[in-house]
Write a protein that holds these residues in place. Structure first.
Motif, PDB file in Angstrom:
ATOM      1  N   ARG A   1       0.841  -1.194   0.000  1.00 24.53           N
ATOM      2  CA  ARG A   1       0.000   0.000   0.000  1.00 24.53           C
ATOM      3  C   ARG A   1       0.878   1.247   0.000  1.00 24.53           C
ATOM      4  O   ARG A   1       2.068   1.177   0.338  1.00 24.53           O
ATOM      5  CB  ARG A   1      -0.945   0.015   1.207  1.00 24.53           C
ATOM      6  CG  ARG A   1      -0.240   0.251   2.523  1.00 24.53           C
ATOM      7  CD  ARG A   1      -1.089  -0.125   3.738  1.00 24.53           C
ATOM      8  NE  ARG A   1      -2.324   0.619   3.833  1.00 24.53           N
ATOM      9  CZ  ARG A   1      -2.481   1.786   4.441  1.00 24.53           C
ATOM     10  NH1 ARG A   1      -1.423   2.379   4.998  1.00 24.53           N
ATOM     11  NH2 ARG A   1      -3.660   2.368   4.505  1.00 24.53           N
TER      12      ARG A   1
ATOM     13  N   ASN B   1      -6.302   5.107   4.448  1.00 23.89           N
ATOM     14  CA  ASN B   1      -7.068   4.120   3.676  1.00 23.89           C
ATOM     15  C   ASN B   1      -7.708   4.765   2.452  1.00 23.89           C
ATOM     16  O   ASN B   1      -7.769   4.159   1.377  1.00 23.89           O
ATOM     17  CB  ASN B   1      -8.146   3.484   4.560  1.00 23.89           C
ATOM     18  CG  ASN B   1      -7.558   2.471   5.525  1.00 23.89           C
ATOM     19  OD1 ASN B   1      -6.410   2.065   5.391  1.00 23.89           O
ATOM     20  ND2 ASN B   1      -8.357   2.058   6.508  1.00 23.89           N
ATOM     21  N   GLU B   2      -8.192   5.996   2.617  1.00 21.15           N
ATOM     22  CA  GLU B   2      -8.847   6.687   1.503  1.00 21.15           C
ATOM     23  C   GLU B   2      -7.880   6.874   0.334  1.00 21.15           C
ATOM     24  O   GLU B   2      -8.263   6.751  -0.838  1.00 21.15           O
ATOM     25  CB  GLU B   2      -9.377   8.054   1.965  1.00 21.15           C
ATOM     26  CG  GLU B   2     -10.541   7.984   2.934  1.00 21.15           C
ATOM     27  CD  GLU B   2     -10.133   7.596   4.356  1.00 21.15           C
ATOM     28  OE1 GLU B   2     -11.026   7.194   5.139  1.00 21.15           O
ATOM     29  OE2 GLU B   2      -8.924   7.692   4.684  1.00 21.15           O
TER      30      GLU B   2
ATOM     31  N   GLU C   1      -7.582   3.493  -1.338  1.00 23.06           N
ATOM     32  CA  GLU C   1      -8.814   3.203  -2.079  1.00 23.06           C
ATOM     33  C   GLU C   1      -8.828   3.966  -3.403  1.00 23.06           C
ATOM     34  O   GLU C   1      -9.232   3.433  -4.444  1.00 23.06           O
ATOM     35  CB  GLU C   1     -10.031   3.584  -1.227  1.00 23.06           C
ATOM     36  CG  GLU C   1     -10.273   2.631  -0.057  1.00 23.06           C
ATOM     37  CD  GLU C   1     -11.306   3.163   0.929  1.00 23.06           C
ATOM     38  OE1 GLU C   1     -12.020   4.134   0.582  1.00 23.06           O
ATOM     39  OE2 GLU C   1     -11.400   2.627   2.045  1.00 23.06           O
TER      40      GLU C   1
ATOM     41  N   LYS D   1      -8.845   2.375  -7.199  1.00 22.68           N
ATOM     42  CA  LYS D   1      -9.881   2.780  -8.153  1.00 22.68           C
ATOM     43  C   LYS D   1      -9.257   3.264  -9.459  1.00 22.68           C
ATOM     44  O   LYS D   1      -9.712   2.898 -10.551  1.00 22.68           O
ATOM     45  CB  LYS D   1     -10.764   3.878  -7.552  1.00 22.68           C
ATOM     46  CG  LYS D   1     -11.932   4.282  -8.456  1.00 22.68           C
ATOM     47  CD  LYS D   1     -12.817   5.316  -7.815  1.00 22.68           C
ATOM     48  CE  LYS D   1     -14.079   5.562  -8.642  1.00 22.68           C
ATOM     49  NZ  LYS D   1     -13.793   5.942 -10.048  1.00 22.68           N
TER      50      LYS D   1
ATOM     51  N   HIS E   1      -8.462  -6.162   3.751  1.00 23.63           N
ATOM     52  CA  HIS E   1      -8.215  -5.428   4.986  1.00 23.63           C
ATOM     53  C   HIS E   1      -7.266  -6.255   5.855  1.00 23.63           C
ATOM     54  O   HIS E   1      -7.499  -7.442   6.082  1.00 23.63           O
ATOM     55  CB  HIS E   1      -9.516  -5.180   5.762  1.00 23.63           C
ATOM     56  CG  HIS E   1     -10.217  -3.933   5.343  1.00 23.63           C
ATOM     57  ND1 HIS E   1     -11.446  -3.937   4.697  1.00 23.63           N
ATOM     58  CD2 HIS E   1      -9.870  -2.616   5.456  1.00 23.63           C
ATOM     59  CE1 HIS E   1     -11.819  -2.699   4.441  1.00 23.63           C
ATOM     60  NE2 HIS E   1     -10.890  -1.879   4.893  1.00 23.63           N
TER      61      HIS E   1
ATOM     62  N   PHE F   1      -6.430  -0.687   4.709  1.00 28.55           N
ATOM     63  CA  PHE F   1      -6.873  -1.036   3.362  1.00 28.55           C
ATOM     64  C   PHE F   1      -5.617  -1.329   2.542  1.00 28.55           C
ATOM     65  O   PHE F   1      -4.746  -0.465   2.393  1.00 28.55           O
ATOM     66  CB  PHE F   1      -7.662   0.118   2.742  1.00 28.55           C
ATOM     67  CG  PHE F   1      -8.230  -0.178   1.378  1.00 28.55           C
ATOM     68  CD1 PHE F   1      -9.513  -0.700   1.232  1.00 28.55           C
ATOM     69  CD2 PHE F   1      -7.487   0.086   0.221  1.00 28.55           C
ATOM     70  CE1 PHE F   1     -10.034  -0.952  -0.034  1.00 28.55           C
ATOM     71  CE2 PHE F   1      -7.996  -0.163  -1.033  1.00 28.55           C
ATOM     72  CZ  PHE F   1      -9.280  -0.689  -1.168  1.00 28.55           C
TER      73      PHE F   1
END
Length: 503
Positions: free
Chosen positions: A430, A435-436, A439, A443, A457, A462
């Motif tokens: 990551r 987390n945003e 995400e 996307k 998770h 995330f």
């Protein structure tokens, strides 16, 4: 269609499939369609009059392919591998051609006997203890299930039946409903959702056992929840250990968990759906140490052994009997093949045959939920013979080399972090940040449709999963994927910083 046309059309279909797989990386890995895309493209009802093969064939590209996610693309890095190979496809063609429904030995002796032998071959390849194997006398043995989910459900239901019978013999005053209300199954908090689903179908309680910092369940964590539940009057009866969890490919500690399960008379099932194939490589076989304590064991050749779906291998054991009352068996006597098949055995007259009590044959209908079954062992037979153990080992090792290549690329970029130990073919990573942010990165990756990933998770984080999947994936595809991820991360961080600075 007669045999002559079948010969012609069969050759055309083989050419089409070969071309599809050979040129698959030219196709966009993830489709552009929206839900409901297909219905307007086909008629509301089946045709009254026959249509030509040409008409059907041209609709493959027109209607089907636009909605296909290309699992065998070298740009597919989602979920876990879905195995495929040309020998397996040819075997599936033969399976369809023979078209037997092998619910019993008499229904097609070759279908039953080849499965028994292939599961022994596979068991020897991963160096299973002898009591898991059928051998010439048919005492242990394996079975091909449709999926690891089925195998877990079968094991749980067998464990439930065994425990109910055992408790009723010890406490005849208890009804089956009272016993059922006190039964508890256990699995890691990292276990696949299918384990919880098995408990829902089996109408028993299930509890999550906390995993440690490496996302593994250790013996002390299991013992703690068992002691609490036994003190509350509950009956622990089943534990599903996971080798190679879906989220991050972590491994429960069998050598700690197995003795506890054996001592407490708890059925231990091992779910190694993805990781199990790697155990054919001696350098990874230690990950299966402790299997000797298990009552049942399962992994999916259809994930990583080049056998196309569905082919999920499951074994259960026959315990060594003690020599005398003073001799301790190598593991508890509760582990018998009859515990599994006895839970599902029904014998209507129309399914009986005169060899069934000979002790020499297996009727696999007793080992599974459905009655009917296809000739799935042909796929194993073709693949194991045409690749050989060495060829399959090289396939596994190549994928693991590529996963470490990707891990190395991630570690060179200080913007990213690795979130779990890379043991086999999965890398969890990551962007350092919220987390945003991650995400948004996922996307942008999946919107671009150049590669395909899915998340997980890990605790509260995330995380992006990068799984080496395709049979044809090479180092160049890994480099391309990382360059693409890195560029999208750069673009995202520019706008992300501006947006958050304005806020």
């Amino acid at each position: 269609m007669d045999a002559a046309e079948f010969r012609k059309r069969g050759k055309e279909m083989v050419d089409y499939v070969a071309d599809y797989l050979e040129k698959i990386e030219k196709r966009q890995v993830f489709p552009d369609v929206e839900p409901g895309y297909l219905r307007p493209l086909i008629a509301d009802c089946a045709p009254q009059d026959p249509e030509s093969f040409e008409d059907v064939f041209k609709d493959i590209e027109k209607i089907i392919m636009p909605g296909v996610t290309h699992w065998h693309s070298p740009y597919f890095f989602a979920y876990f591998p879905a195995a495929s190979s040309f020998p397996a496809l040819l075997a599936d063609m033969l399976c369809g051609g023979i078209g037997c429904v092998g619910f019993s030995w008499a229904a097609s002796p070759a279908c039953t006997e080849l499965e028994t032998v292939m599961l022994d071959w596979l068991g020897k390849m991963v160096n299973l203890p002898e009591e898991f194997l059928a051998g010439k006398d048919g005492q242990g043995g394996g079975v091909i299930q449709g999926s690891a989910s089925e195998a877990t459900l079968i094991a749980l239901l067998a464990a439930r039946t065994k425990t109910i019978r055992q408790v009723q013999s010890e406490k005849p005053e208890l009804t089956e409903a009272e016993i059922m209300g006190r039964l508890v199954a256990y699995a890691s908090d990292q276990a696949h959702s299918s384990v919880e689903r098995a408990a829902l179908i089996g109408a028993v309680k299930i509890k999550s056992v906390p995993s440690d910092e490496a996302f593994s369940v250790c013996g002390s964590a299991l013992k703690k929840v068992l002691d609490e539940d036994k003190a509350a009057g509950l009956i622990p009866f089943f534990f599903c250990a996971t080798l190679g969890t879906t989220s991050c490919c972590s491994f429960d500690k069998l050598l700690e968990l197995g003795p506890i399960c054996n001592k407490e008379n708890i059925w231990m099932h091992i779910d190694a759906a993805y990781a199990g194939s790697a155990f054919i490589c001696p350098e990874f076989r230690h990950l299966l140490n402790g299997v000797e304590f298990a009552d049942s064991f399962n992994f999916n050749p259809h994930k990583w052994l080049l056998v196309n779906f569905d082919c999920s291998a499951m074994w259960d054991t026959l315990a060594f009997e003690p020599q005398s009352s003073h001799t301790t068996p190598s593991w508890p006597q509760v582990k018998k093949r009859s515990d599994l098949i006895g839970a599902f055995k029904l014998e209507p007259l129309y399914l009986q045959h005169h060899h069934q009590e000979s002790g020499l044959v297996t009727d696999y209908r007793h080992w599974q939920i459905p009655l009917g079954r296809r000739f799935r062992s042909l796929k194993l037979w073709f693949v194991l013979r045409m690749y050989g153990v060495k060829g399959l080992q090289e396939h596994i090792r190549k994928h693991i080399r590529l996963s470490h290549q990707f891990e190395h690329l991630v570690l060179q970029d200080e913007r990213f972090e690795i979130c779990a130990e890379v043991v086999l073919g999965l890398v969890c990573f990551r962007l350092k940040g919220s987390n945003e942010l991650n995400e948004a990165l996922l996307k942008s990756l999946n919107d671009a449709k150049k590669i395909h990933l899915v998340p997980c998770h890990l605790r509260e984080k995330f995380v992006l999963r990068f799984a080496i999947c395709s049979r044809t994936v090479e180092s160049t595809h890994i480099k391309f994927a990382w360059q693409h991820i890195s560029q999208l991360a750069t673009d995202l961080l520019k706008t992300w910083g501006q947006n958050h600075h304005q806020q």
